[in-house]
Structure formats: structure tokens, C-alpha cells
Write a protein that holds these residues in place. Structure first.
Motif, PDB file in Angstrom:
ATOM      1  N   GLU A  11       0.837  -1.199   0.000  1.00  0.00           N
ATOM      2  CA  GLU A  11       0.000   0.000   0.000  1.00  0.00           C
ATOM      3  C   GLU A  11       0.875   1.253   0.000  1.00  0.00           C
ATOM      4  O   GLU A  11       0.638   2.194  -0.763  1.00  0.00           O
ATOM      5  CB  GLU A  11      -0.897   0.026   1.238  1.00  0.00           C
ATOM      6  N   GLU A  43      -9.616  -0.256   6.335  1.00  0.00           N
ATOM      7  CA  GLU A  43     -11.049  -0.429   6.146  1.00  0.00           C
ATOM      8  C   GLU A  43     -11.545  -1.771   6.686  1.00  0.00           C
ATOM      9  O   GLU A  43     -12.685  -1.893   7.109  1.00  0.00           O
ATOM     10  CB  GLU A  43     -11.403  -0.305   4.666  1.00  0.00           C
ATOM     11  N   GLN A  96      -6.769  -0.027   2.429  1.00  0.00           N
ATOM     12  CA  GLN A  96      -7.685  -1.165   2.367  1.00  0.00           C
ATOM     13  C   GLN A  96      -7.622  -2.018   3.632  1.00  0.00           C
ATOM     14  O   GLN A  96      -8.642  -2.546   4.075  1.00  0.00           O
ATOM     15  CB  GLN A  96      -7.399  -2.032   1.138  1.00  0.00           C
TER      16      GLN A  96
END
Length: 220
Positions: free
Chosen positions: A52, A64, A61
Motif C-alpha cells: 500500500e 477499512e 484497504q
């Protein structure tokens, strides 16, 4: 830079995961499988977080994954228990990574040309959301002070060397205990091999064997 504080944080994650996986998967794992499951879970998360940071994976992500489901926005996270939810979403991410990366970290089925045995058990484990939320939220600012795009590529090697110095064992009651190996305790700890020494060793061993060879000729 990766410092002792970050490696100690990862060891804290190891304790959390070891105890929770042993608790939620009683009598389902051998000590070897428990050690492997904990290490693989941490390695996969760190790998994807670094990806990332370098723009290879969608930023945020993993963060999340730690959030409560969209259907529960008005409820406080501590009031919501949806066991298996976070890990289920993580496993979906791991499966996608299996299609993108030629890595033993994500190897869940037999594939032509891929050596080693596939991981057939970690995706079916039960891990409490609270444990994974703790780990995932500590990968991002402000909880984490680290710039993952700058973390060196050998971080997993450093983590692995740290893991070599300890072992997770199961008590007769099925609880997980993380203990330093006797030989490591006697030697005063595990010390990471500096990159420049590794480079020198590789250059003067495998490097000599590969001089002037193409990938095709080297594979024969």
C-alpha cells in the motif's frame, strides 16, 4: 527506519494472535501449525501494508477491514461483536493477493510450476475481530509513526529472525505461551544480520555461481 520499537510491536501482535487463535481454534491446531499460522498472518499483513505504502495496493484497504460493517454505523465499535468478520474480509484480500503475487506468502492451492505445499488451513481459522482491529489500526497514522513506503524490503527477514528466537507452545489446557528458546536465552538474544553482510555473502557465493548466466541457463 525499522527500529526495535516496531519489531517489539510486531512481537506484541504475535502474542495477541497466538493466544486468540489457540483459544478460538481449540484442539484444531498442532503447535507447528499454530506457529505457522501466526507468522503467516503477520507476514501477509505487513507485506500488504508495505505494498500500500508503495502504491502497489490500494491505500487504506487494510484499515477499512478494521471498521464495523456499513450496516452498523450508529453503533460504537466496542458494542459490536461480529466475530470472524474482519478475518473473513482479510482472507478475501489474501486470496486476491494469491492471484497477483508469485509468493509463498499467498499459496492456497496447487499450481503448476510453484514449489512447496499450499496452505490449506489458515483461511479456515477463527480470529476475533478485536485482535485484528488492534493490529490493523496500528498500521496507520496517528497510531503508527512509520512511513511504510520507506521501510526496507528485508523487514520480513528481520521479523522472521526475531521469530526464530521464540516458539509458541500449547499448555495442557490448550493455552498459547510464547517463550524464548533456551539456546537463544543462553546466547543473550537474537541479532539481525546486517544487510551489507548479507550482500557480501550472497555476492561471493551464489553471485559467483550466477556470473554471466541468464535466468534460463541458471535454472538448469
Amino acid at each position: 527506519e525499522v527500529d526495535d520499537a516496531f519489531l517489539e510491536e510486531i512481537e506484541r501482535w504475535r502474542e495477541l494472535l497466538a493466544r486468540n487463535i489457540a483459544l478460538r481454534n481449540k484442539n484444531a491446531l498442532s503447535p507447528r501449525e499454530l506457529n505457522e499460522a501466526v507468522q503467516l498472518t503477520i507476514d501477509r499483513i505487513i507485506f500488504l501494508r508495505i505494498a500500500e505504502g508503495r502504491g502497489v495496493e490500494v491505500y487504506g484497504q487494510l484499515q477499512e477491514m478494521a471498521a464495523p460493517p456499513p450496516s452498523l454505523p450508529q453503533m460504537r465499535r466496542e458494542d459490536v461483536e461480529f466475530r470472524g468478520g474482519v478475518y473473513s474480509r482479510l482472507c478475501d484480500l489474501f486470496r486476491k493477493a494469491d492471484t497477483r503475487y508469485n509468493s509463498g506468502l499467498f499459496h492456497f492451492k496447487e499450481e503448476k510450476g510453484v514449489s512447496g505445499h499450499p496452505d490449506t488451513f489458515t483461511l479456515s481459522l477463527s480470529i476475533d475481530d478485536k485482535v485484528l482491529q488492534d493490529i490493523l489500526e496500528n498500521l496507520y497514522y496517528p497510531e503508527s509513526p512509520y512511513v511504510f513506503s520507506e521501510i526496507p524490503s528485508d523487514i520480513l527477514g528481520q521479523v522472521y529472525e526475531r521469530f526464530l528466537g521464540k516458539v509458541i507452545r500449547l499448555t495442557p489446557g490448550g493455552q498459547a505461551k510464547v517463550e524464548e528458546k533456551p539456546e537463544v536465552r543462553k546466547a543473550g538474544g537474537v541479532y539481525y544480520t546486517p544487510t551489507y553482510i548479507v550482500d557480501y555473502i550472497v555476492e561471493n557465493t551464489v553471485g559467483k555461481l550466477l556470473e554471466g548466466k541468464t535466468p534460463t541457463s541458471a535454472s538448469k
